[in-house]
Scaffold this motif. Structure first.
Motif, PDB file in Angstrom:
ATOM      1  N   TYR A  98      34.369  41.410  45.578  1.00 33.99           N
ATOM      2  CA  TYR A  98      35.410  41.081  44.600  1.00 33.99           C
ATOM      3  C   TYR A  98      34.960  40.116  43.517  1.00 33.99           C
ATOM      4  CZ  TYR A  98      38.176  43.355  48.100  1.00 33.99           C
ATOM      5  OH  TYR A  98      38.666  44.265  48.986  1.00 33.99           O
ATOM      6  N   TYR A 103      43.445  38.969  35.151  1.00 29.78           N
ATOM      7  CA  TYR A 103      43.824  38.434  36.451  1.00 29.78           C
ATOM      8  C   TYR A 103      44.791  39.353  37.193  1.00 29.78           C
ATOM      9  CZ  TYR A 103      41.151  34.250  35.719  1.00 29.78           C
ATOM     10  OH  TYR A 103      40.116  33.384  35.520  1.00 29.78           O
ATOM     11  N   LYS A 124      42.483  41.853  38.688  1.00 25.33           N
ATOM     12  CA  LYS A 124      41.703  41.261  39.766  1.00 25.33           C
ATOM     13  C   LYS A 124      42.559  41.103  41.028  1.00 25.33           C
ATOM     14  CE  LYS A 124      38.433  37.705  40.839  1.00 25.33           C
ATOM     15  NZ  LYS A 124      37.413  36.849  40.325  1.00 25.33           N
TER      16      LYS A 124
END
Length: 117
Positions: free
Chosen positions: A116, A28, A31
């Motif tokens: 994304y 994460y 990301k």
């Protein structure tokens, strides 16, 4: 013996859970970094191109204003006409803003969700 096996399984479970949490945390982080960098570069490019386009339109507007002023014979008339034109364009953009929002939202949502994932 059964107690030792259960104890070993619980220790392994704890170790696996910690590893899973750390891996998810790292994923994460990456990301979020990817999304932030994508957003920052998009905003930077948009600002840069917008500034250049603004300067180009400004120079063209000055030229057109001076051309109209020379044709009419009054220095201020050309600037007032070009200013009124931009005012009409701004009012038109305000009136039709909902029609302008839809394509922008579609374009950016497509860009965001395709890039994304």
């Amino acid at each position: 013996m059964a107690f030792e096996t259960l104890k070993k399984d619980l220790v392994d479970l704890d170790s696996d859970m910690r590893s899973y949490i750390e891996t998810n945390k790292a994923y994460y982080k990456l990301k979020v970094f990817k999304i932030l960098i994508g957003s920052i570069t998009t905003i930077t490019h948009s600002l840069l191109i917008g500034a250049i386009v603004f300067l180009a339109i400004f120079m063209i507007s000055l030229g057109i204003s001076m051309l109209i002023s020379e044709a009419i014979g009054n220095l201020y008339s050309g600037f007032l006409i070009v200013g009124a034109f931009y005012l009409v364009v701004a009012i038109g953009c305000y009136i039709f803003r909902s029609r302008l929002n839809r394509p922008l939202i579609k374009k950016f949502s497509k860009h965001y969700f395709d890039s994304y994932e």
